[in-house]
Enzyme design. Structure first.
Site, PDB file in Angstrom:
ATOM      1  N   HIS A  69      44.075  37.566  31.524  1.00  0.00           N
ATOM      2  CA  HIS A  69      44.034  39.025  31.362  1.00  0.00           C
ATOM      3  C   HIS A  69      44.595  39.495  30.018  1.00  0.00           C
ATOM      4  O   HIS A  69      44.324  40.622  29.607  1.00  0.00           O
ATOM      5  CB  HIS A  69      44.800  39.710  32.499  1.00  0.00           C
ATOM      6  CG  HIS A  69      44.034  39.784  33.783  1.00  0.00           C
ATOM      7  ND1 HIS A  69      42.755  40.309  33.861  1.00  0.00           N
ATOM      8  CD2 HIS A  69      44.356  39.392  35.049  1.00  0.00           C
ATOM      9  CE1 HIS A  69      42.336  40.238  35.112  1.00  0.00           C
ATOM     10  NE2 HIS A  69      43.284  39.677  35.848  1.00  0.00           N
ATOM     11  N   SER A 104      41.578  39.079  43.091  1.00  0.00           N
ATOM     12  CA  SER A 104      42.545  38.229  43.794  1.00  0.00           C
ATOM     13  C   SER A 104      42.734  38.644  45.252  1.00  0.00           C
ATOM     14  O   SER A 104      42.846  37.793  46.138  1.00  0.00           O
ATOM     15  CB  SER A 104      43.888  38.259  43.072  1.00  0.00           C
ATOM     16  OG  SER A 104      43.722  37.845  41.738  1.00  0.00           O
ATOM     17  N   HIS A 153      34.026  58.234  44.962  1.00  0.00           N
ATOM     18  CA  HIS A 153      34.576  58.786  46.211  1.00  0.00           C
ATOM     19  C   HIS A 153      33.530  58.875  47.317  1.00  0.00           C
ATOM     20  O   HIS A 153      33.878  58.842  48.495  1.00  0.00           O
ATOM     21  CB  HIS A 153      35.147  60.183  45.966  1.00  0.00           C
ATOM     22  CG  HIS A 153      36.373  60.178  45.119  1.00  0.00           C
ATOM     23  ND1 HIS A 153      37.638  60.088  45.641  1.00  0.00           N
ATOM     24  CD2 HIS A 153      36.519  60.222  43.770  1.00  0.00           C
ATOM     25  CE1 HIS A 153      38.519  60.086  44.647  1.00  0.00           C
ATOM     26  NE2 HIS A 153      37.864  60.169  43.514  1.00  0.00           N
TER      27      HIS A 153
END
Length: 515
Positions: free
Chosen positions: A405, A63, A124
């Protein structure tokens, strides 16, 4: 105030993708006469995932990214994609901030350090980014390069570090450039919970050489010995491979992790005043320069190789610049998306921009209230359409995504049907008040409620989404010459229909031709 040729109402449905698979498809199997009519009348499917919206290839849309691209009128590349493209296209060597860092080192003491997590975990950092930086710094002729190796073992298997170390040794030998100086686990180098006693272990190693001393040819055996004592990559206590590779007065340090959260503490200690909190006995070097791969925190004073991009003249800003008023509306769950994200990732409300927040229902999970607040959002939009005050009105409908969801298929069907009814009411108001209705979606979701094994599917999808226009004066073209149509083309299309010229910053294309 500038005049708009046409007034436009843009509806962004959350989680409405296109799929011909009937099983578990809450959109195809729901009664959606309004969207069916709009899609048949004048529409084109557009891309909403992966590189089309600035995400890594093949990654489903979301979104935040969806609304960012819709509002920006250009592909908004995420940090990781910007870095990956620079690595792939071998353009790191042209990076302005890397060149400045190299010049600083060359004009100063000739010493540069690369510090970060060495693995292919991809959460990361990535070892490929390290290799590309080594190559670029060699091309930029930095005399001395030291590599500070942070062990992973969390996003990779706990004892995979020796493999990554061997890869790095092989690469450095092949390039005949760079020296691996320190090995330390991320537990000490990448804390994010203000456990300064952990950061101090890494700090004392990098600057003071506090740790087990060995040589590079014995490093793998030392680590294997640690494994035998259950000290895995994440928890490796410092291994010091050279005294020359300590961080010293005047050194330049690049931290190559792109994710910010676990870089903040160590970079704040190395590059700012935070080291005073460590109570370390090691003297802090003078005149050190720290550079991050990305901006680790807005307040940090040091530069980043890939600083945040500013998104100038997004749709909301451009309408404001042109003296046109606008109205943005959503319920609580998606309010940030029609404001902060749609406006280019800025909190600021532009001049002549009106906002409306409708409260989401207070239920434990939205399958208990599938329509959510769709009717109330439609009410607010219709009110504005009748007033004819704003030439641009936009809203978001949350139910297909939020109910999608939950994985509850029957509830998702109801959510889709409620959304279609709400859009139908808006469509009627558009016709009465001379607005052109345009409907799209930020990503897919409710069209896939079932996984291949029959279990619930609760995630987003990589499916195309619809883009419709209710005016037959503006027919969708069949295709673009050089790429697929995507969310970045929504804002330029809206501007074309409104008769407002496009800003140069918008690289998306209008997808309609005027009849």
């Amino acid at each position: 105030m500038a005049e708009a040729k046409n007034r436009v109402c843009l509806v962004v449905i959350d989680g409405w993708g296109i799929s011909n698979e009937t099983k578990g498809n809450a959109i195809l199997n729901a009664k959606t006469p309004v969207m069916d009519e709009l899609c048949v009348m004048n529409s084109h499917p557009i891309q909403a995932h992966g590189l089309h919206v600035g995400l890594p290839e093949g990654l489903m849309g979301n979104s935040e990214v969806g609304h960012l691209n819709i509002g920006a009128g250009r592909v908004v590349y995420q940090d990781i994609v910007r870095i990956n493209l620079a690595v792939k296209n071998k353009t790191l060597v042209e990076n302005k901030h890397l060149k400045e860092a190299a010049e600083r080192a060359i004009k100063g003491n000739g010493r540069m350090h690369l510090c970060g997590l060495v693995s292919d975990g991809g959460v990361h950092s990535h070892i490929d980014h390290l290799f590309a930086l080594i190559t670029a710094l060699k091309q930029l002729k930095v005399p001395k390069l030291y590599i500070q190796f942070f062990g992973d073992g969390r996003d990779t298997s706990p004892t995979s570090g020796v493999g990554f170390l061997q890869q790095l040794i092989d690469f450095v030998n092949k390039e005949q450039y760079g020296e691996i100086s320190t090995i330390v686990g991320r537990y000490y180098a990448m804390d994010r919970d203000k456990r300064w006693e952990r950061i101090r272990v890494c700090y004392d190693a990098l600057i003071g050489g506090v740790g087990e001393k060995t040589t590079i040819d014995k490093a793998i055996d030392v680590i294997k010995g640690r494994y035998a004592k259950d000290e895995t990559d994440e928890f490796l206590k410092p291994i010091i491979l050279s005294d020359e590779g300590r961080t010293k007065d005047g050194d330049t340090l690049i931290f190559f992790d792109y994710r910010a959260d676990r870089m903040r503490e160590i970079t704040e200690c190395m590059g700012m005043e935070r080291y005073k909190d460590l109570n370390s006995n090691i003297k802090h070097p003078k005149n050190m320069q720290v550079i991050g791969m990305t901006q680790y925190k807005a307040e940090f004073t040091f530069p980043a190789l890939f600083p945040p991009e500013s998104h100038k003249n997004v749709l909301a800003e451009w309408l404001s610049v042109n003296g046109l008023t606008q109205f943005h509306c959503a319920e609580t769950e998606k309010y940030a998306h029609v404001t902060f994200f749609f406006n280019g990732g800025v909190e600021k409300q532009f001049a002549n921009e009106e906002r409306c927040l409708v409260v989401s229902p207070k239920v434990a999970t939205y399958d208990l209230e599938p329509p959510m607040s769709s009717a109330a959002v439609a009410d607010k939009v219709i009110e504005q359409l009748h007033m004819k005050k704003h030439p641009f009105v936009m809203c978001n409908f949350a139910p297909p995504d939020m109910v999608g969801h939950t994985g509850v298929y029957e509830a998702a069907v109801k959510a889709v049907e409620a959304t279609d009814i709400a859009i139908g009411r808006i469509y009627e108001a558009c016709k009465k008040n001379d607005y052109i209705l345009m409907v799209t979606a930020d990503h897919g979701n409710a069209e896939k409620m079932m996984a291949p094994d029959g279990s619930k599917h609760t995630a987003h999808t990589c499916n195309l989404v619809p883009f419709t226009c209710s005016s037959m004066k503006y027919k969708f073209m069949d295709k673009l010459p050089d790429r697929e149509m995507a969310l970045c083309d929504v804002a330029p299309t809206v501007l074309k229909v409104m008769g407002v010229p496009l800003p140069s910053e918008m690289t998306g294309q209008p997808l309609v031709n005027e009849a």
